[in-house]
Design a protein around this motif. Structure first.
Motif, short mmCIF file in Angstrom:
data_model
loop_
_atom_site.label_atom_id
_atom_site.label_comp_id
_atom_site.label_asym_id
_atom_site.label_seq_id
_atom_site.Cartn_x
_atom_site.Cartn_y
_atom_site.Cartn_z
N SER A 1 48.76 -2.91 -2.52
CA SER A 1 49.08 -3.99 -1.60
C SER A 1 47.91 -4.19 -0.64
O SER A 1 47.02 -3.35 -0.54
CB SER A 1 50.32 -3.61 -0.77
N TYR A 2 47.96 -5.33 0.06
CA TYR A 2 46.91 -5.64 1.03
C TYR A 2 46.81 -4.54 2.09
O TYR A 2 45.72 -4.08 2.42
CB TYR A 2 47.22 -6.98 1.70
N ARG A 3 47.95 -4.10 2.60
CA ARG A 3 47.93 -3.07 3.65
C ARG A 3 47.32 -1.77 3.15
O ARG A 3 46.57 -1.11 3.86
CB ARG A 3 49.35 -2.82 4.18
N GLY B 1 44.48 -16.64 6.23
CA GLY B 1 45.27 -17.52 7.10
C GLY B 1 44.50 -18.78 7.45
O GLY B 1 43.65 -19.24 6.68
N PHE B 2 44.80 -19.33 8.62
CA PHE B 2 44.12 -20.56 9.03
C PHE B 2 42.64 -20.28 9.28
O PHE B 2 42.27 -19.24 9.82
CB PHE B 2 44.77 -21.14 10.28
N SER B 3 41.82 -21.24 8.88
CA SER B 3 40.37 -21.06 8.99
C SER B 3 39.73 -22.43 9.19
O SER B 3 40.41 -23.46 9.14
CB SER B 3 39.79 -20.47 7.70
N SER C 1 45.22 -9.77 18.48
CA SER C 1 44.53 -10.34 17.32
C SER C 1 43.84 -11.67 17.59
O SER C 1 43.12 -12.16 16.74
CB SER C 1 45.52 -10.52 16.16
N ARG C 2 44.07 -12.29 18.76
CA ARG C 2 43.42 -13.60 18.94
C ARG C 2 43.15 -13.97 20.39
O ARG C 2 42.76 -15.10 20.67
CB ARG C 2 44.23 -14.70 18.26
N SER C 3 43.32 -13.04 21.32
CA SER C 3 43.10 -13.43 22.72
C SER C 3 41.66 -13.18 23.15
O SER C 3 40.91 -12.46 22.49
CB SER C 3 44.05 -12.67 23.63
N ASN D 1 37.83 -17.20 11.84
CA ASN D 1 37.91 -15.80 11.43
C ASN D 1 36.62 -15.07 11.81
O ASN D 1 35.63 -15.69 12.21
CB ASN D 1 38.16 -15.71 9.92
N HIS D 2 36.67 -13.76 11.64
CA HIS D 2 35.54 -12.92 12.08
C HIS D 2 34.60 -12.57 10.95
O HIS D 2 35.03 -12.23 9.84
CB HIS D 2 36.13 -11.62 12.66
N LYS D 3 33.32 -12.64 11.24
CA LYS D 3 32.31 -12.10 10.31
C LYS D 3 31.30 -11.37 11.17
O LYS D 3 30.73 -11.95 12.10
CB LYS D 3 31.65 -13.24 9.54
C1 LIG Z 1 41.73 -15.12 15.78
S1 LIG Z 1 42.75 -15.15 14.41
C2 LIG Z 1 41.90 -16.20 13.32
C3 LIG Z 1 42.79 -17.25 12.75
C4 LIG Z 1 43.76 -16.76 11.77
N1 LIG Z 1 43.20 -16.74 10.45
C5 LIG Z 1 45.06 -17.55 11.76
O1 LIG Z 1 45.63 -17.70 10.68
O2 LIG Z 1 45.53 -17.97 12.77
C6 LIG Z 1 42.51 -13.52 13.82
C7 LIG Z 1 43.29 -13.20 12.57
O3 LIG Z 1 42.68 -13.82 11.45
C8 LIG Z 1 42.60 -12.94 10.34
N2 LIG Z 1 41.17 -12.63 10.10
C9 LIG Z 1 40.14 -12.95 10.88
N3 LIG Z 1 38.96 -12.58 10.32
C10 LIG Z 1 39.27 -12.00 9.16
C11 LIG Z 1 38.51 -11.39 8.13
N4 LIG Z 1 37.19 -11.32 8.18
N5 LIG Z 1 39.17 -10.90 7.06
C12 LIG Z 1 40.51 -10.95 6.98
N6 LIG Z 1 41.30 -11.51 7.93
C13 LIG Z 1 40.69 -12.03 9.01
C14 LIG Z 1 43.37 -11.71 10.73
O4 LIG Z 1 44.68 -11.86 10.30
C15 LIG Z 1 43.30 -11.73 12.25
O5 LIG Z 1 44.40 -11.10 12.86
#
Ligand SMILES: C[S@@+](CC[C@H](N)C(=O)[O-])C[C@H]1O[C@@H](n2cnc3c(N)ncnc32)[C@H](O)[C@@H]1O
Length: 611
Positions: free
Chosen positions: A421-423, A54-56, A206-208, A245-247
């Protein structure tokens, strides 16, 4: 050199100039919106849409130095002004105060309805540049189909955690909707569908950020000027900051001030590379459940273990006095054990690899009567309680964790029908991580049992192997039986179990004849030397001490003890003086049987005598 947090003047960029922050129109407009309100994005940062995550955000490639790095940190990456932080503390356009103040509706439900309202308002809401970028759907298990849920069977999530969360959220949603309807908003209450509530709740998981962590004030004044949420923690959304995103293990500084929330990196980032946040040391279960992803070989993975048994009677009283009871939780998170050290050093304590309070409760749960008596009359916090007890703990843990392994493997589809699938893939990654933790724990327990038991335990089969003549004589003389009244008439039962009988005889042979203590059974000399010396050095444990206190037995015991004594003497027939230099009597049996019951432990088919 460290980069200064931006002055508001510098932050007020020309929208034209801010284009560099992204090629994606909505991301660009989000950046402009945040910057206009006094926020900041490092000009080294580029926002983009990654097909996978997604967004990064990443370090723009134009910023590469000769080495490809962007210079020394800490560098402020992004900053969001408090005025754009979205939470229950932000104005709510139309919820009545009776809704926001209702004490029976949870803060979480209020927050979800509040976000749902903004999702419905669309461009009419003041957070639209942010709201329109929020995901529509997720890969958390609450979005899984029944087939996809099968991929989680045998894991904690498959075993009910997902169903429980759905149930709780549905209850909140129904309560909130009812409340809205009661206020004469029946029509608009219908817009607040379950799908919308689920979406809002998952946006939060997921983002708060927690309001207390980011220092957002918790006092909100409603239209009646009364305050709600005093002291409560509630989820807040931080535009722009939540794009990362998370690492695991990423070094990142979260910097809340009274006017903004910033992310700073102390790391020397390489141009073109993605910039990550660190959501905390989360395991795959939490990541999958809250965020909809899982990380292969996650270094911060954990296995949640719930404990539903509690001690009773005397054991419960001891547990009340144990210091570690303070550290008790209902759920413990087990982490992967380090590889077993090949060079065997001193046996590591169980609590080095398991949560201390978890081990402590186990010690009480598996304590036998004599161990509970020792704790009651001595130090109630003694550890280890006894060698027998420590082995019983290790074996109990092994049995419990082995059950987890069996269920994880029984339902594993990854070999027979590989994920498509991804899931399915993230479900398999999660299962594999759980299995790795369980396997590492079993390995470590085996190594504990092996080294702990090396010189402190004697197996029954080992003893019979070392004393083949005794084994043969026992086989020739069947154990006497007693008649027991049953519902369908009398039946017959051996008066003592064979394992106990062998160890009664062993104790008499190896311990009683003190002059012969340096002539123990071959193969188990070390054990018997230690056993006999412990026996004679602990007041009240030797036969002589016991006999002084117990010279009279009650009639009922006398009968059975006498029968066992006769049996021992008959087994030893022809070997007069070879046994204990005298006839075995019921007092000998009473002493030896008591010891066997205190010191023996059964593991599967095998019984062990412990020091
Ligand atoms: C805080 S948001 C980060 C921004 C997000 N990528 C977006 O599109 O808005 C957290 C979401 O990003 C994705 N994400 C974050 N870290 C990830 C990772 N290491 N691998 C896969 N997906 C990740 C997941 O979908 C998660 O629910």
């Amino acid at each position: 050199m460290s980069e200064q947090a931006p002055a508001s003047k510098k932050a007020r960029l020309d929208p034209e100039a801010s284009r560099q922050y992204s090629e994606h129109q909505y991301l660009r407009e989000l950046a402009e919106w945040v910057i206009r309100a006094g926020g900041y994005i490092s000009d080294k940062l580029e926002l983009y849409k990654d097909e996978k995550n997604g967004f990064s955000a990443r370090i723009a490639s134009g910023d590469a130095g000769e080495s490809g790095s962007i210079g020394e940190g800490p560098l402020t990456l992004v900053s969001c002004p408090t005025s754009l932080v979205f939470s229950l503390a932000s104005p709510s356009p139309s919820f009545p105060s009776s809704f926001l103040e209702c004490p029976s509706l949870s803060t979480h439900a209020k927050a979800c309805f509040h976000l749902s309202q903004h999702l419905l308002l669309k461009e009419r809401g003041q957070f639209w540049p942010y709201i329109r970028l929020l995901p529509e759907t997720f890969d958390t298990p609450l979005y899984f189909s029944d087939d996809e849920m099968e991929r989680l069977a045998g894991t904690n999530l498959g075993a009910g955690d997902v169903a429980l969360r759905k149930h709780l959220w549905m209850e909140e949603w129904e309560a909130g909707r009812k409340l809205l309807g009661e206020d004469g908003n029946a029509e608009s209450a219908r817009d607040y569908t379950w799908e919308l509530y689920l979406r809002a709740a998952t946006i939060y998981t997921s983002r708060s950020f927690p309001s207390k962590l980011v220092g957002i004030g918790a006092t909100i004044f409603t239209d009646k000027n009364s305050s709600i949420l005093d002291g409560a923690d509630f989820p807040v959304l931080i535009p722009l900051v939540d794009l990362l995103n998370h690492k695991p293990n990423t070094k990142i500084i979260w910097e809340p001030t009274s006017t903004s929330f910033s992310l700073r990196t102390p790391e020397n980032l390489v141009a073109g590379s993605q910039v990550f946040n660190n959501y905390g040391p989360k395991g795959n279960e939490e990541l999958l459940m809250g965020y909809g992803f899982a990380i292969p070989e996650n270094p911060t993975d954990s296995l949640a273990m719930k404990f539903t048994i509690s001690p009773r009677g005397q054991a419960a009283e001891i547990w009340e006095q144990r210091k570690l009871k303070q550290a008790w939780k209902e759920v413990f998170h087990l982490t992967k054990s380090a590889d077993v050290d090949q060079e065997k050093g001193p046996t590591p304590a169980l609590e080095e690899d398991w949560p201390e309070a978890f081990i402590d409760l186990f010690r009480i749960l598996v304590a036998n009567e004599s161990e509970i008596d020792d704790l009651e009359n001595g130090d109630p916090n003694a550890t280890p309680v006894s060698i027998r007890n420590e082995l019983a703990v290790a074996l109990g843990l092994k049995a419990a964790i082995n059950q987890k392994l069996v269920s994880l493997r029984n339902y594993d589809l990854s070999m027979t029908s590989p994920a498509t699938s991804y899931r399915e893939r993230i479900a398999d990654i999660y299962r594999k991580g759980q299995e790795d933790i369980v396997v590492s724990k079993i390995k470590k327990l085996n190594s504990f049992l092996e080294s702990y038991a090396r010189d402190s335990v004697l197996g029954l089969s080992q003893y019979l192997e070392d004393n083949a003549d005794l084994a043969q004589r026992l086989d020739r003389c069947p154990i006497p039986v007693e008649e027991i009244e049953g519902e369908d008439g009398p039946f017959y039962e051996e008066i003592v179990a064979k394992q106990e009988l062998v160890f009664i005889i062993a104790l008499l042979r190896e311990s009683l004849n003190i002059e012969r203590t340096d002539n123990h059974s071959s193969g188990s000399q070390t054990f018997w030397n230690a056993f006999v010396s412990a026996l004679y050095n602990t007041p009240g444990m030797s036969f002589d001490d016991f006999a002084k206190l117990n010279d009279i037995l009650d009639d009922e015991s006398e009968g059975i003890y006498g029968a066992i004594a006769d049996y021992c003497n008959s087994v030893d027939e022809g070997h007069t003086q070879g046994f204990i230099s005298q006839e075995v009597n019921s007092l000998h049996i009473s002493w030896a049987w008591g010891l066997v019951r205190t010191k023996c432990i059964s593991i599967g088919e095998e019984t062990f005598l412990t020091l």
